[in-house]
Design an enzyme around this catalytic site. Structure first.
Site: not given
Ligand SMILES: *[C@@H]1O[C@H](CO)[C@@H](O)[C@H](O)[C@H]1NC(C)=O
Length: 265
Positions: A69, A72, A80, A127, A130-131
């Site tokens: 996935h 993070w 977060y 991904e 965002k992270h």
């Protein structure tokens, strides 16, 4: 040949871009109090989660493997920050990897980092932006001779390197926990099988009673690019799976979406 290349690059004054190295005794993220003096060598959002999917329908990835996935960063209390730098929301990640000579990373991602709708490239971009853009230790300022997107490669490489060391399918199978359309498992069975191998308790997530995600939690000494990852128990959520009756369904590979193939200019 390598020595000729070396001589040539020396002559031209080329030096490989690299992340600055961190002291071996850099503080471990989330394990020290007070202000972090070097945010390139201690991750500010220092609870790092390698998260994995079990997608049975639509199925993604190989029958006998979980899939990636993401990776993070969380604050030490489990909250977060997300989407931290829109100026580095890179697109065409597959092409960037090919351009930079990392076809090996790309082909691993094409097998194990899968979107349930077949849109792998968009999933990787999501991904990353965002992270990935939130890692203090992957900030461009942490590099010498920085070239655009170097930190993206480190993020992707660390994600797949950690994933290879977290073989959830094998760890569960070793404890007799295998996908089944009829059997169910208890939360304690699954947790203790993974705890035994990982060294800390991961977070389990379920959807309609079906196990579909595992999150492995780490603190890090040094940078996320090259640091030492230390397994820890999560602060914050322990997951949402029921105590018992958990389904772990076989992947129905006939439902695997066709990957949308992009092309590089
Ligand atoms: C990927 O990470 C591994 C482990 O840290 C390292 O040995 C390897 O050199 C890295 N590869 C790239 C392309 O950065």
């Amino acid at each position: 040949m390598p020595s000729t290349l070396f001589a040539l690059s020396t002559l031209l004054g080329l030096a490989a871009a690299a992340i600055e190295s961190c002291p071996a005794n850099a503080p471990i993220s989330c394990q020290t109090s007070g202000t972090i003096s070097n945010t390139c060598c201690t991750e500010v959002q220092g609870q790092v989660l390698q998260t994995q999917f079990w997608d049975s329908n639509p199925a993604t990835g190989p029958a006998k493997s979980w899939t990636i996935h993401g990776l993070w960063p969380d604050n030490c209390d489990g909250t977060y920050e997300a989407t931290c730098d829109s100026s580095r929301a890179y697109t065409d990640i597959g092409c960037i990897l090919l351009d930079k000579g990392h076809g090996d990373i790309l082909s691993y991602m094409e097998t194990y980092w899968k979107d349930y709708q077949g849109d792998d490239e968009s999933f990787w971009e999501h991904e990353w932006s965002k992270h990935g853009t939130c890692y203090s230790t992957l900030n461009p300022d942490c590099y010498s001779n920085y070239e655009k997107e170097d930190e993206l490669v480190d993020f992707l490489n660390t994600t797949i390197t950690l994933f290879k060391d977290l073989p959830t399918y094998e760890w569960l199978a070793d404890a007799g926990i295998t996908p089944s359309s009829s059997k169910t498992y208890t939360n304690a069975q699954i947790s203790s099988a993974l705890q035994k191998q990982f060294g800390a308790t991961p977070i389990l997530s379920c959807s309609s009673g079906e196990l579909n995600q595992v999150e492995y939690v780490f603190n890090v000494r040094g940078s996320v690019a090259k640091g030492q990852f230390i397994a820890v128990n999560p602060t914050g959520t322990k997951g949402n799976c029921p105590k018992s009756g958990i389904k772990y369904l076989p992947k129905d590979l006939s439902t695997t979406p066709k990957a949308n193939e992009g092309s590089c200019s």
